[in-house]
Design a protein around this motif. Structure first.
Motif, short mmCIF file in Angstrom:
data_model
loop_
_atom_site.label_atom_id
_atom_site.label_comp_id
_atom_site.label_asym_id
_atom_site.label_seq_id
_atom_site.Cartn_x
_atom_site.Cartn_y
_atom_site.Cartn_z
N ALA A 148 108.80 -31.64 20.23
CA ALA A 148 107.44 -32.13 20.46
C ALA A 148 106.55 -31.02 21.02
O ALA A 148 105.38 -30.89 20.63
CB ALA A 148 107.46 -33.32 21.41
N THR A 149 107.08 -30.22 21.92
CA THR A 149 106.30 -29.13 22.51
C THR A 149 105.83 -28.16 21.43
O THR A 149 104.65 -27.79 21.38
CB THR A 149 107.14 -28.38 23.55
N HIS A 150 106.72 -27.77 20.57
CA HIS A 150 106.36 -26.80 19.54
C HIS A 150 105.47 -27.44 18.46
O HIS A 150 104.57 -26.78 17.93
CB HIS A 150 107.61 -26.16 18.94
N MET B 184 104.20 -37.82 19.53
CA MET B 184 105.66 -37.92 19.62
C MET B 184 106.30 -37.21 18.45
O MET B 184 105.77 -37.21 17.33
CB MET B 184 106.11 -39.39 19.64
N SER B 185 107.45 -36.59 18.70
CA SER B 185 108.27 -35.96 17.66
C SER B 185 109.71 -36.36 17.88
O SER B 185 110.16 -36.55 19.00
CB SER B 185 108.15 -34.43 17.73
N HIS B 186 110.44 -36.42 16.77
CA HIS B 186 111.87 -36.77 16.83
C HIS B 186 112.68 -35.66 16.20
O HIS B 186 112.34 -35.18 15.13
CB HIS B 186 112.10 -38.08 16.11
N VAL C 122 107.81 -35.11 11.09
CA VAL C 122 106.42 -34.72 11.33
C VAL C 122 105.96 -35.35 12.64
O VAL C 122 106.28 -36.51 12.91
CB VAL C 122 105.51 -35.21 10.17
N PRO C 123 105.21 -34.63 13.48
CA PRO C 123 104.71 -35.24 14.71
C PRO C 123 103.67 -36.31 14.41
O PRO C 123 102.87 -36.18 13.47
CB PRO C 123 104.09 -34.06 15.47
#
Length: 259
Positions: free
Chosen positions: A152-154, A257-259, A121-122
Motif C-alpha cells: 500500500a505504501t508503494h 487500500m492494497s492487497h 491494483v490499489p
C-alpha cells in the motif's frame, strides 16, 4: 512512477457524481487518462435507477470534457460475476464506493472487495454519501511492516509525494523495533522526497487499533488513510473481525487500500 491510468467505477446510485468528481480531479493532478467503467447490474436499468443508469456515459464524458481530461468509457459484462470483467487490471488506481444496503441491487457484486483482493491494483474506497472535497493533502499511513502495508505504501507514492502532510502511524510497536522499524520506513520515504511525521500509539489494552487510528486521524486532520488490506483471509475477518473489514466499511473517511 506517477499514475497514468485512473479508473472510476460508475453506477446508477447517488454516490457516482461525487466519486466521478474525485476521479476527474486526480486525473488532472496526475496528468492521467481517466477510465470510466459502468458496473451497473441489469436491475439498475429498470425502475427507479433507469434514468441514471442510461445516462452514465453522457455524465462521464461531460465531466471529463469540461475538465479537459483524456478518457475512455467502458461497460462491464453484466453477465459475468468476476472482477475480471471490470477492467481494473488495466489501471494504476481504482476509485470505488463502499458496498452498502442502498446500492446492493444496482452495483455488480465484485465491487469493491473482489477487485481489491484479486486485481492487484490499489483502490480508493469512499464512504457512502461522501461529498466532494480534497483528498490526499493530509495522509495518514497505517504502518506495521506487513507485506500488505508495504504494498500500500508503494502504491500510494504518487499521492504521498504530492501531500502537504504525511503521518506514519504505528500501533503497538513490538519489543524488537526492527520488526516494524517506522524510522526506516520514514527514511525510505525521504528518499522519495516525502517527509513523514511518526505517530506511535502504544497498545495498553485500552484502545483497539482502529480506535487509535481514528484518533490519530482526528488529531492530524487527515483526509485519507493508506493501509494494507487483508493480512488474514476475508473469511477469517468476517468470522473474527478485522481492521480491513472495518476500514472497508468505515463511514467517515476515504481509504486507499492494497492487497
Amino acid at each position: 512512477m506517477p499514475y497514468k491510468d485512473i479508473l472510476v467505477f460508475l453506477d446508477a446510485t447517488s454516490d457516482t457524481p461525487a466519486r466521478l468528481d474525485l476521479a476527474v480531479s486526480l486525473a488532472q493532478e496526475h496528468g492521467a487518462r481517466l477510465l470510466g467503467v459502468d458496473v451497473s447490474t441489469p436491475a439498475a436499468f429498470e425502475g427507479r435507477w433507469k434514468d441514471q443508469a442510461t445516462g452514465l456515459q453522457d455524465l462521464f464524458h461531460a465531466r471529463r470534457n469540461s475538465a479537459h481530461v483524456a478518457g475512455e468509457f467502458w461497460a462491464a459484462d453484466r453477465s459475468a460475476g468476476s472482477w475480471k470483467a471490470l477492467y481494473a487490471h488495466f489501471a494504476d488506481l481504482v476509485i470505488a464506493t463502499q458496498r452498502h444496503e442502498t446500492n446492493l441491487e444496482a452495483v455488480l457484486p465484485a465491487v469493491p472487495q473482489d477487485v481489491l483482493l484479486s486485481a492487484g491494483v490499489p483502490l480508493i474506497v469512499l464512504p457512502p454519501d461522501w461529498q466532494p472535497q480534497p483528498v490526499g493533502r493530509n495522509i495518514v499511513l497505517a504502518w506495521n511492516a506487513s507485506r500488505e502495508a508495504t504494498r500500500a505504501t508503494h502504491d500510494a507514492l504518487p499521492l504521498l509525494s504530492r501531500a502537504e502532510r504525511v503521518t506514519l502511524f504505528e500501533f503497538a510497536p513490538p519489543a524488537d523495533q526492527m520488526e516494524s522499524a517506522p524510522g526506516l520506513m520514514a527514511d525510505h520515504l525521504r528518499q522519495h522526497g516525502i517527509e513523514a511525521e511518526l505517530f506511535t500509539w502504544p497498545d495498553t489494552g485500552e484502545n483497539s487499533l482502529l480506535d487509535a487510528l481514528f484518533s490519530c486521524l482526528d488529531r492530524q486532520g487527515a483526509d485519507l488513510i493508506v493501509a494494507g488490506a487483508y493480512g488474514h483471509s476475508p473469511l477469517f475477518e468476517r468470522l473474527f473481525g478485522g481492521v480491513s473489514q472495518d476500514l472497508l466499511h468505515n463511514v467517515s473517511m476515504p481509504v486507499l487500500m492494497s492487497h
